[in-house]
Each structure stands twice: as structure tokens, then as C-alpha cells.
Design an enzyme around this catalytic site. Sequence first.
Site, PDB file in Angstrom:
ATOM      1  N   GLU A 206      45.704  40.738  44.912  1.00 13.14           N
ATOM      2  CA  GLU A 206      46.125  40.296  43.219  1.00 13.14           C
ATOM      3  C   GLU A 206      47.506  39.532  43.375  1.00 13.14           C
ATOM      4  O   GLU A 206      47.855  38.766  42.517  1.00 13.14           O
ATOM      5  CB  GLU A 206      45.450  40.891  42.063  1.00 13.14           C
ATOM      6  CG  GLU A 206      46.158  42.162  41.681  1.00 13.14           C
ATOM      7  CD  GLU A 206      45.810  42.692  40.311  1.00 13.14           C
ATOM      8  OE1 GLU A 206      46.585  42.960  39.824  1.00 13.14           O
ATOM      9  OE2 GLU A 206      44.704  43.064  40.756  1.00 13.14           O
TER      10      GLU A 206
ATOM     11  N   GLU B 111      25.894  30.204  39.319  1.00  8.51           N
ATOM     12  CA  GLU B 111      24.297  30.242  38.274  1.00  8.51           C
ATOM     13  C   GLU B 111      24.374  29.004  37.777  1.00  8.51           C
ATOM     14  O   GLU B 111      23.298  28.892  37.449  1.00  8.51           O
ATOM     15  CB  GLU B 111      24.121  31.113  36.804  1.00  8.51           C
ATOM     16  CG  GLU B 111      24.754  32.746  37.671  1.00  8.51           C
ATOM     17  CD  GLU B 111      23.988  34.005  36.847  1.00  8.51           C
ATOM     18  OE1 GLU B 111      25.375  33.367  34.856  1.00  8.51           O
ATOM     19  OE2 GLU B 111      24.112  34.237  36.726  1.00  8.51           O
TER      20      GLU B 111
END
Length: 271
Positions: free
Chosen positions: A109, A78
Amino acid sequence: MTTTESSSYYSDLEKMSVRDLLVNINKEDKTVPLAIEKVIPQIEALVNEVVKKMKDGGRLFYIGAGTSGRLGVVDASEIPPTYGMPQGKVIGLIAGGDAAIRKAVEHAEDDVAQAWKDLQAHNITDKDVLIGIAASGRTPYVVGGLKDARAHGIVTGCIACNTGTEIGKQSDFPIEVVVGAEFVTGSTRMKSGTAQKLILNMISTSAMVKLGRVKGNKMVDMQLTNNKLIGRGTKMVMEELGISDAEAEQLLKEHGSVRKAVESRKGHARN
């Protein structure tokens, strides 16, 4: 047991009415900003370091897995449209790669070495800052990335939702915000995720303001990628220069940004 894994304060959730579920979730969510308030000094220290590094040409990296990784990717993505920063100045990396943004990648992960490989693909250096995001504070992907980064002289920070975390120990600027047990036990996409999102907003917004990407309270460098943003930009130019809607829109489209449109007219007036 870590705070993020502690048992919910509520029982028999399936027996609650929808109204009670919503009210109780909301009740828990209200506690998040108060928890963040307690760690503002730690956030401030990290923001100051990010600003210093970016003023010298450095970049900001986020790494995380699952919800934490997605939040970092969202925040990074953004920045260019909101503040006109070039692509690649703020970079979000998620365990399992971009495919993991939409669909969980099994055991991604758990790879302690992969984050550093991902960071090397972007040529990370000691000019940059790395922030690791993990609610538990012990995600191997994030712990390994921070550890390897520190070994290469890179400034590190983190956002965790427990205290005394592994990622905190690997961070020069740790942020450990404790929001308490989740409404659904262990569902850290809820309060923990909200806390991480709010802190990421605080970090990136404050940094962009200090890097000169806001004038007054306006996003003067935002990209004009749709009609809504062109309309918003036109209004900014109108208010700043005291000109008509049509003239402001023409000036905006001619120069491509609110900042350039305003500066062109003010510069002309000075001359």
C-alpha cells in the site's frame, strides 16, 4: 490524530465477558447506517456520474489496500453473476495484486505509483470512473492512483472514513463518512469496513438498477450458475407469466435468463 485512529470508547476489553464483547460491538455497529445517512447526497452524486459513464460504454474501477481493497474486489466480482453484466465492466484492484486478497503483502500500500500501473494494465480511459477506497483516506497506493487518474482526465470518487482526507482532495466526488472510534482502537476492518461495504452496495446496486439490470425488484439478468439460482429464476418466470413450475423451468433453461424467458413468451403472445 484521525478519527479512525482515535482511542476506543471501551477499555479493558480482555476483561469483558463474551456477551459484553458482542453487545458492545453490536452497539457500535448500529451507528454505521446513521453515519452513512448523512452522506447520501454525496453518494447520489457519484452514482449519477457512474451511471452516465457506464451508459456511454465506460467502466467502474475500484482501488484499495487491505480490507478496503478486498471490499472493492468483492463488490466488483459479484456484479456479473448478480446482474449479468459482462466481466470487466466493474473491476476491483487491490494493492499487492490478487495474492493480497488472501494474505497481506508487506508495504504494497506504500507504493504511490503502482495503482496507475495496475489501472493501465486494464487500459483505463477518460470514459471510465475510478473510486478509491481507504478508511484512513491517506493510503499512498490509493492517493497516487486517484492523482494519476485525474491527471489523465478520468472522473474520480472515493470512500473514506475521515474528513479532509488526501483521497478526498484527489476526488471529483468524495464520500467521507465518519463512523467514530473503532471498538478495538484502529481496527478499521470493523465499523469503517462495514461503512465501506454498505456504501459499495449502495453504489453498485443503484447503478445496476438505473442501467436496467433489475425489473420490478427482480434480478432478471442473473447468471444461472447453480440449482438455487435456477430455482429462484424459475419462480420469477412462474410469477411473471402465470405458468407451471415445470414449464417455467423449461423456458428458463431454454433461454438462459429470466429476462429472455419472459420476453420470449410475451413477444410470442403479442404476435
